[in-house]
Design an enzyme around this catalytic site. Structure first.
Site, PDB file in Angstrom:
ATOM      1  N   ALA A 146       5.780  -5.509  -1.546  1.00 43.21           N
ATOM      2  CA  ALA A 146       5.046  -5.335  -2.868  1.00 43.21           C
ATOM      3  C   ALA A 146       3.763  -5.010  -2.705  1.00 43.21           C
ATOM      4  O   ALA A 146       3.145  -5.545  -1.315  1.00 43.21           O
ATOM      5  CB  ALA A 146       5.063  -6.999  -3.588  1.00 43.21           C
ATOM      6  N   LYS A 147       3.021  -4.374  -3.448  1.00 47.09           N
ATOM      7  CA  LYS A 147       1.546  -4.014  -3.179  1.00 47.09           C
ATOM      8  C   LYS A 147       0.986  -5.029  -4.042  1.00 47.09           C
ATOM      9  O   LYS A 147       0.585  -4.721  -5.190  1.00 47.09           O
ATOM     10  CB  LYS A 147       1.291  -2.628  -3.700  1.00 47.09           C
ATOM     11  CG  LYS A 147       0.040  -2.123  -3.210  1.00 47.09           C
ATOM     12  CD  LYS A 147      -0.124  -0.610  -3.381  1.00 47.09           C
ATOM     13  CE  LYS A 147      -1.578   0.000  -3.126  1.00 47.09           C
ATOM     14  NZ  LYS A 147      -2.061  -0.263  -1.783  1.00 47.09           N
ATOM     15  N   ALA A 148       0.752  -6.121  -3.673  1.00 43.65           N
ATOM     16  CA  ALA A 148       0.278  -7.228  -4.323  1.00 43.65           C
ATOM     17  C   ALA A 148      -1.131  -7.707  -3.716  1.00 43.65           C
ATOM     18  O   ALA A 148      -1.161  -7.623  -2.527  1.00 43.65           O
ATOM     19  CB  ALA A 148       1.512  -8.457  -3.971  1.00 43.65           C
TER      20      ALA A 148
END
Ligand code: PMP
Length: 299
Positions: free
Chosen positions: A158-160
């Site tokens: 995830a691009k978290a």
């Protein structure tokens, strides 16, 4: 002239469904995202009015939100349309695009079951700072100390926002030592990625890049692999150990912000950006529409 801070600019930001004045796009201090990193985002670039791989970025935004158990209150199409609406409202054609989704302030604590997902899109000018010739000299990377975590430890695909804590620590340490960026290993000690970009090496004329099993499989990474293959270059995704870097002659980073950025140094290893870097930079500029076909900026 000093660059204006990011909260004090003219223009418009798309905020939960409507364009609002830039300076009004604020959140409260008791926002869940601020305390518990319940925020996902994207980084995109528009070239001559068109966002490169917009659908893939929107797909990843929704995927990242899903991984963090956040419900998106908009459809993919609404986000895609809002992206262009925001670019137009700010009178831009070439810009960086930052969509983000985060949990609000309805609940405070680790559990956030009833929080609302907020969504915003901001765009701003972010030119490539260097001319192609200057970029070809390559940047210098330090070896990072903080590593990419095991996929059982963090939602690595995830691009978290939370995952960037590691990147900021590493980049600050590198900058303090005079480097441009840092190369991170993963929890096993294998070469992983830079703090905001993927990494590639040229060894015996072939392109080698780490298998993205615990870090972002970048949209630029995938595009550049396709461009390299279209040129007839062999691309090998594999485990790369730090000592393997001594066999590489060229090295480059890929990412939405970095585009294709040659590297001349990683710790003790030296590289000389040459044909592969030059050709892939030119191919990339054509693919994203930065330059018109037949007008490559690089000879
Ligand atoms: N790794 C990290 C840590 C990044 O922040 C980015 C930039 N989003 C990338 C890789 C490259 O991803 P992309 O090509 O999709 O921009």
């Amino acid at each position: 002239m000093t660059t204006p801070t990011f909260d004090d600019r003219d223009g418009y930001i798309w905020f939960n469904g409507a364009l609002i004045p830039w300076r009004d796009a604020k959140v409260h201090v008791l926002t869940h995202a601020l305390h518990y990193a319940s925020c996902v985002f994207e980084g995109e670039r528009a070239y001559r009015g068109k966002v490169f791989k917009l659908e893939e970025h929107t797909e990843r935004l929704f995927y990242s939100a899903g991984v963090l158990d956040m419900k998106m209150p908009f459809t993919h199409q609404q986000i895609n349309d809002a992206t262009y609406e925001t670019i137009r409202a700010n009178g831009l054609t070439d810009c960086y695009v930052r969509p983000m989704a985060w949990r609000g302030s309805e609940m405070m604590g680790v559990a956030a079951q009833t929080t609302k997902t907020n969504v915003a899109i901001a765009v701003w000018q972010w030119p490539s700072y260097f001319s192609p010739a200057e970029r070809l000299k390559g940047i210098r990377l330090d070896m990072a100390t903080w590593r990419r975590p095991h996929p059982d430890t963090a939602p690595v695909k995830a691009k978290a926002a939370g995952l960037y804590m590691i990147c900021t620590l590493n980049k600050h340490a590198a900058e303090r030592k005079g480097y441009d960026d840092a190369l991170m290993l993963d929890w096993r000690g294998q070469v992983a990625e830079a703090t905001g970009a993927n990494v590639f090496f040229v060894i015996d004329g072939d392109i080698h890049t780490p298998t993205p099993d615990c870090f972002l499989d970048g949209i630029t990474r995938r595009s550049v692999i396709a461009l390299a293959k279209a040129r007839g270059l062999k691309v090998i995704e594999r485990v790369i150990m730090p000592e393997d870097m001594s066999k590489a002659t060229e090295c480059f980073l890929t990412g939405t912000a970095a585009e294709v950025t040659p590297v001349r140094e990683i710790g003790q290893h030296k590289f000389t950006p040459a044909d592969v870097c030059r050709n892939l930079m030119a191919d990339f500029d054509l693919a994203v529409g930065k330059v018109e076909v037949g007008k490559s900026a690089i000879a």
